[in-house]
Design an enzyme around this catalytic site. Structure first.
Site, PDB file in Angstrom:
ATOM      1  N   ARG A 140      36.551  31.346  49.052  1.00  0.00           N
ATOM      2  CA  ARG A 140      35.343  31.433  48.213  1.00  0.00           C
ATOM      3  C   ARG A 140      35.045  30.086  47.564  1.00  0.00           C
ATOM      4  O   ARG A 140      33.871  29.716  47.415  1.00  0.00           O
ATOM      5  CB  ARG A 140      35.550  32.504  47.139  1.00  0.00           C
ATOM      6  CG  ARG A 140      34.415  32.680  46.137  1.00  0.00           C
ATOM      7  CD  ARG A 140      33.166  33.266  46.730  1.00  0.00           C
ATOM      8  NE  ARG A 140      33.423  34.436  47.530  1.00  0.00           N
ATOM      9  CZ  ARG A 140      32.470  35.122  48.168  1.00  0.00           C
ATOM     10  NH1 ARG A 140      31.204  34.722  48.112  1.00  0.00           N
ATOM     11  NH2 ARG A 140      32.780  36.186  48.899  1.00  0.00           N
ATOM     12  N   ASN A 331      36.441  41.904  41.145  1.00  0.00           N
ATOM     13  CA  ASN A 331      36.597  40.928  42.216  1.00  0.00           C
ATOM     14  C   ASN A 331      36.701  41.610  43.586  1.00  0.00           C
ATOM     15  O   ASN A 331      37.592  41.339  44.372  1.00  0.00           O
ATOM     16  CB  ASN A 331      37.829  40.062  41.931  1.00  0.00           C
ATOM     17  CG  ASN A 331      37.771  38.704  42.594  1.00  0.00           C
ATOM     18  OD1 ASN A 331      38.406  38.476  43.620  1.00  0.00           O
ATOM     19  ND2 ASN A 331      37.021  37.794  42.007  1.00  0.00           N
ATOM     20  N   HIS A 382      37.610  38.944  46.270  1.00  0.00           N
ATOM     21  CA  HIS A 382      36.415  38.109  46.361  1.00  0.00           C
ATOM     22  C   HIS A 382      36.793  36.632  46.442  1.00  0.00           C
ATOM     23  O   HIS A 382      36.180  35.863  47.194  1.00  0.00           O
ATOM     24  CB  HIS A 382      35.501  38.366  45.158  1.00  0.00           C
ATOM     25  CG  HIS A 382      34.101  37.898  45.345  1.00  0.00           C
ATOM     26  ND1 HIS A 382      33.582  36.801  44.685  1.00  0.00           N
ATOM     27  CD2 HIS A 382      33.090  38.370  46.131  1.00  0.00           C
ATOM     28  CE1 HIS A 382      32.321  36.628  45.028  1.00  0.00           C
ATOM     29  NE2 HIS A 382      31.998  37.565  45.903  1.00  0.00           N
ATOM     30  N   CYS A 383      37.806  36.238  45.682  1.00  0.00           N
ATOM     31  CA  CYS A 383      38.262  34.848  45.692  1.00  0.00           C
ATOM     32  C   CYS A 383      38.710  34.407  47.080  1.00  0.00           C
ATOM     33  O   CYS A 383      38.614  33.232  47.435  1.00  0.00           O
ATOM     34  CB  CYS A 383      39.439  34.660  44.747  1.00  0.00           C
ATOM     35  SG  CYS A 383      39.184  35.184  43.051  1.00  0.00           S
ATOM     36  N   ALA A 384      39.244  35.351  47.865  1.00  0.00           N
ATOM     37  CA  ALA A 384      39.841  35.033  49.160  1.00  0.00           C
ATOM     38  C   ALA A 384      38.864  35.126  50.318  1.00  0.00           C
ATOM     39  O   ALA A 384      39.256  34.929  51.472  1.00  0.00           O
ATOM     40  CB  ALA A 384      41.026  35.966  49.406  1.00  0.00           C
TER      41      ALA A 384
END
Length: 405
Positions: A140, A331, A382-384
């Protein structure tokens, strides 16, 4: 009772700790955090082979995540000095997440050439592995942020600098440009430095962001909030920016918005809320401040916001929930026909969150994935992940929020 959490993610404490610092993706107050960016945003003429923001922005916009995707990008965590003995567990979480998303749309996993075979074995044939040097799993933030428009698909390079120089990022700093070059997609060199996790759009002209992340000398020294907002409007095609104060210096991201507030649809915002018995701290203050902003704000179309609270789980029921554990359901990730939601181990809270998120994304299959190793490092689903939106044919529009690209 939720434990006292001075941070959601470990911060750099000394030069010796630089290479060992854990990770990326959480939430963050004022714009005065220091750190000195290693890769300052360029100014003036865009690099060869790129488009400047001014030239590329005409007619372009960042689609909502709920729009159809061509593929999802992810990355294979590479460095033992970052994850230590947690690396095998983190890699298993990434493999499970990639497989879950691949049930809905193509997944491209970036992996160092010497680690590609291991990544392929872990993920299976449903996931494509692209050999590309990476440092960590946070696609992300290191990957490009995509925009669409009459001139086609383009990717914005926000010049990833390790969240303001907090983690080694020699390879991740080059990921956005390398991905765009590989796929032959126009690269737009942003006039500001930051990360995709710091941006949340509704696809209809509204963006949410935290001041602590963007109006911060560790990324954008000397730039005012107004200057950064102008860059967002130019690059992403948004007309209104909703700013939250955030929390600077308490986690590695300086409070990314994607762990604080998300658009379920235009006009509806899911807001992370601490557990009811959480003692007041910087994170409860950040959530309260965001709620106050949303209660008095309107979106780009003039609509007031419907706010849906989503409480975090009970830390006492989560295995491996240390001080940096990112226990937020906000997330999550929306993909073609599905929504991927974290499962932490508090069954009542996990099921409640899946139900709320599912109700707000009708027509999509909710898939829960255990990500406790990733969350222990302060990040989430979401970060990944980073979506590549489907580009509408010339003269047409891409429709069908839950359909495959």
């Amino acid at each position: 009772m939720a434990p006292s959490r001075p941070s959601r993610r470990a911060l750099l404490q000394s030069g010796a700790a630089f290479a060992a610092l854990a990770l990326a993706g959480g939430c963050s107050s004022s714009s005065s955090d220091s750190g000195g960016p290693e890769s300052p945003a360029p100014s003036g003429t865009a690099p060869s082979g790129t488009a400047s923001g001014d030239a590329a922005a005409a007619g372009r916009s960042m689609p909502a995540e709920s729009r159809p995707h061509t593929r999802t990008f992810m990355a294979w965590p590479a460095l033992e000095e970052v994850w230590g003995d947690q690396l095998p567990g983190v890699r298993q979480d990434i493999a499970s997440l990639a497989q879950a998303i691949a049930g809905f749309e193509p997944v491209v996993l970036l992996a160092r050439p010497d680690q590609a075979a291991e990544a392929r074995q872990a993920c299976g044939s449903s996931v494509e592995v692209l050999e590309l040097a990476v440092d960590d799993l946070w696609a992300r933030d290191s990957g490009p942020t995509f925009v669409t428009g009459p001139q086609g698909l383009a990717g914005i390079d926000f010049h990833f600098n390790g969240w303001g120089g907090k983690q080694t990022h020699a390879e991740d700093a080059k990921v956005a440009a390398a991905v765009l070059e590989h796929y032959g997609i126009t690269r737009i060199a942003a006039p500001v430095t930051g990360e995709g996790g710091g941006l949340e759009v509704d696809g209809e002209g509204t963006l949410m962001a935290t001041e602590s992340c963007w109006v911060n000398d560790n990324r954008n020294p000397g730039k005012s909030r107004d200057q950064i907002e102008a860059a967002f409007k130019d690059l992403l095609g948004v007309r209104k920016v909703i700013w939250f104060k955030g929390v600077a210096g308490q986690d590695i991201t300086d409070c990314h918005v994607d762990a604080l507030a998300r658009f379920a649809e235009p006009g509806t915002v899911l807001l992370h809320r601490p557990a009811a018995d959480t003692p007041p701290d910087v994170w409860t203050t950040a959530s309260d401040q965001a709620r106050q902003v949303l209660q008095s704000a309107t979106d780009a179309a003039g609509r007031p916001f419907r706010i849906v609270d989503l409480p975090e789980p009970d830390f006492n029921l989560i295995q491996g929930a240390g001080k940096n554990f990112l226990a937020t359901y906000i997330n999550y990730y929306v993909c073609n026909g599905g929504v991927i939601v974290p499962r932490f181990g508090d069954q009542a809270a996990d099921d409640h969150a899946a139900g709320v998120i599912g109700d707000l994304h009708p027509g999509r299959k909710v898939t829960q994935v255990s990500i406790n190793h990733i969350a222990a490092g302060g990040g989430g689903i979401h970060c990944a992940t980073q979506q590549q939106p489907a580009q509408a044919p010339a003269g047409g529009s891409t429709t069908g929020a839950s359909g495959a690209a």
